[in-house]
Design a protein around this motif. Sequence first.
Motif, short mmCIF file in Angstrom:
data_model
loop_
_atom_site.label_atom_id
_atom_site.label_comp_id
_atom_site.label_asym_id
_atom_site.label_seq_id
_atom_site.Cartn_x
_atom_site.Cartn_y
_atom_site.Cartn_z
N PHE A 174 39.33 16.35 -9.02
CA PHE A 174 38.23 16.51 -9.90
C PHE A 174 38.29 15.10 -10.49
O PHE A 174 39.16 14.55 -10.62
CB PHE A 174 38.45 17.45 -11.14
CG PHE A 174 38.53 18.85 -10.45
CD1 PHE A 174 37.75 19.38 -9.52
CD2 PHE A 174 39.10 19.70 -11.23
CE1 PHE A 174 37.69 20.78 -9.25
CE2 PHE A 174 39.04 21.07 -10.97
CZ PHE A 174 38.40 21.61 -9.88
N TYR A 175 36.95 14.68 -10.48
CA TYR A 175 36.86 13.32 -11.31
C TYR A 175 37.07 13.64 -12.83
O TYR A 175 37.73 12.47 -13.25
CB TYR A 175 35.20 13.13 -11.20
CG TYR A 175 34.73 11.97 -12.02
CD1 TYR A 175 35.04 10.60 -11.65
CD2 TYR A 175 33.95 12.17 -13.04
CE1 TYR A 175 34.76 9.52 -12.53
CE2 TYR A 175 33.54 11.19 -14.01
CZ TYR A 175 34.10 9.59 -13.63
OH TYR A 175 33.68 8.84 -14.41
N ASN A 176 36.87 14.48 -13.40
CA ASN A 176 37.20 14.83 -14.65
C ASN A 176 37.43 16.36 -14.92
O ASN A 176 36.88 17.11 -14.89
CB ASN A 176 36.02 14.62 -15.69
CG ASN A 176 36.49 14.40 -17.05
OD1 ASN A 176 37.06 15.54 -17.52
ND2 ASN A 176 36.26 13.35 -17.99
N GLU A 177 38.98 16.39 -15.05
CA GLU A 177 39.45 17.86 -14.90
C GLU A 177 39.01 18.62 -15.92
O GLU A 177 38.66 19.71 -15.75
CB GLU A 177 41.11 17.79 -14.80
CG GLU A 177 41.68 17.36 -13.59
CD GLU A 177 43.13 17.67 -13.52
OE1 GLU A 177 43.73 17.71 -14.47
OE2 GLU A 177 43.74 17.34 -12.28
N LEU A 178 39.08 18.03 -17.41
CA LEU A 178 38.47 18.99 -18.28
C LEU A 178 37.06 19.64 -18.27
O LEU A 178 36.71 20.77 -18.31
CB LEU A 178 38.63 18.24 -19.53
CG LEU A 178 38.32 19.10 -20.93
CD1 LEU A 178 39.03 20.22 -21.11
CD2 LEU A 178 38.36 18.06 -22.24
#
Length: 644
Positions: A60-64
């Motif tokens: 993912f680019y941004n996991e959260l």
Amino acid sequence: MNYRKKLKDKIYGGDNIVNLSDVRYLPRWIILIIDILLVFLASLVSCYIIGKLNGNKAVFYNELYMFAFIVGVNVFFMYVFRTYAGIIRHSTFIDLFKLLLATFCSTLTIGIITSVYFLWKGFELIKSDVPFLTIFFVTSFMVLSMFRLFVKEFFHILREFRRSTLKKRILVLGIGESSIAIARAVLDNHNLPYQIVGFLTQRADSHRANLLGKPIYTRAKIEHNSKEDLALDGVLILKEMMTKEEMNFWVNLFLEKDLQVFKAPTVQKLRDNDFGVSIKSLQIEDLLNRKPIVIENEEVKRRHHGKIVLITGGAGSIGSEIVRQVAQFNPEMIVILDQAETPLHEIELEMRSKYPQIKFKFVLADISNRYRIEPLFQKYQFSMVYHAAAYKHVPMIEENPHEAILVNILGSKNLSTLASKYKVNRFVMISTDKAVKPTNVMGASKRAAELFVQALQDSEGNVTKFITTRFGNVLGSNGSVIPHFKRQIENGGPVTITHPDIVRYFMTIPEACELVLHAGTMGNGGEIFVFDMGEAVKILDLAKRMIKLSGLEPDVDIKIIYTGLRPGEKLYEELLSDDATTLPTHNEKIMISKDRHMEFEEIEQFTQLIIKSALRGEKVEVVQLLKEIVPEFKSNNSVYAVLD
């Protein structure tokens, strides 16, 4: 909700024990939270697999944000398809299909949004999005469906375990072929609430052997051990395989040990589809039943086949059974007369259904109204009249003596004189043991009716044979003591008995009606037939046995209280008066009582006087006249005792 309060009370009530059966189902929001956690777990697993395949590179680019985005889309479609709304333990294919749709739509939506974002921004939110989404779709659907299948199977196993622990541990009495066949049938049917743990026998040489893999218990083992030591709940017996003496012996032993007694049919009467229903708790009627009268079926059939028969009180306990038995002999017509509308309607429905080939006439009428019943005698040439209509409840009649005169005396007079006038072949009147040395108005009114019918036999020009039958209490009849005790036990008690020493004779309804039919064929006219009722039964012992047969303990689970003798009630009933003699018949169970007779003119004069008093509602005058007609009538525990 109540179940939540129960659960809370269990947790904080001090015992710290929660029974899973108390948890009916989880709230929907808890199911939704579990599903969200499972979707999050599926996302983690998918990321882990793709990361390993891509050399541990970030997926993912941004996991959260991406985890929140994936979970949010899944929650939206879970809401759309309401995948959390069903009760999980009752999940069906439809529930799994809804999960499949929700998971597929979630995966497709995530794929479309990430593709659009890539085309718009030229930036990948998910690396290797197609492999990731494929793995995520498979994983999320699998964990969500497995969760439901696991819960469903868990509750199934729990239910089966509880069912096995709730089964009654029972022995089968006997080691013969019939007992083994019944035991095998129970063992093969896992849905029955019984667990066969062994066999029971009188024989002392069988305790080392096994049957169907189960041990054989001896009588001595039952006698010398308690119910708890034996780890037993009850015993299954085959009633038809034992004599009355054997059954009483075994039942007394089982009740002494607080064991429940169940009865099973013979193998010949057994059907697989209703086997569970066929096994029942032993009833007090099973212990009171005696060998029935053997009647001459050919003679009875000849008297009824192709004939027209009138049965009064045909909707009552005795009358309706006479209707059933007479119908078996294919009469031309049965006329059934009663003043009780609903019971008459019920017997009509039953008889028209069972015997569509027989003509029936159901008449709603009062036998005290001669103008209502005479047209029946004019229209139909009756061959037999069975007179079972009567008022019979002692306390009620003691309060309303004039009504007893109008039904029991005037009604009997109307029917018997019409039978004589229209030359009916035989008239059978059903009397009671309470007519012997009566202590109440009901018994005295029936004795007066007996005297009238007997006197009519010798009246000038009469050709009808007038026959009277006299017997005691009938098991299961309307208002009798056994159904009354059953209702009291079912309601948790107390069981009420008028006096600890009161005794009564009993017979079954079919047995009583066989006596009536037999008397109708063997009588020559003017006889009073009495029945060998066997031994009198103490009502207190009867009540205690009924309580024990229900699996309860007298005076512990069910209280027994004494209410005192009711007006007109006596401690014991008699079938013969002191000055009566008996003559035998060809049936050893039936005798002829030679009681006092009255001349027809005398009884006719008395009945006219007492009927006029009854019509005026003169209670005391009615009872005074009744005591003149029946000199042996001495009131007991009644306001009319002063007249003696």
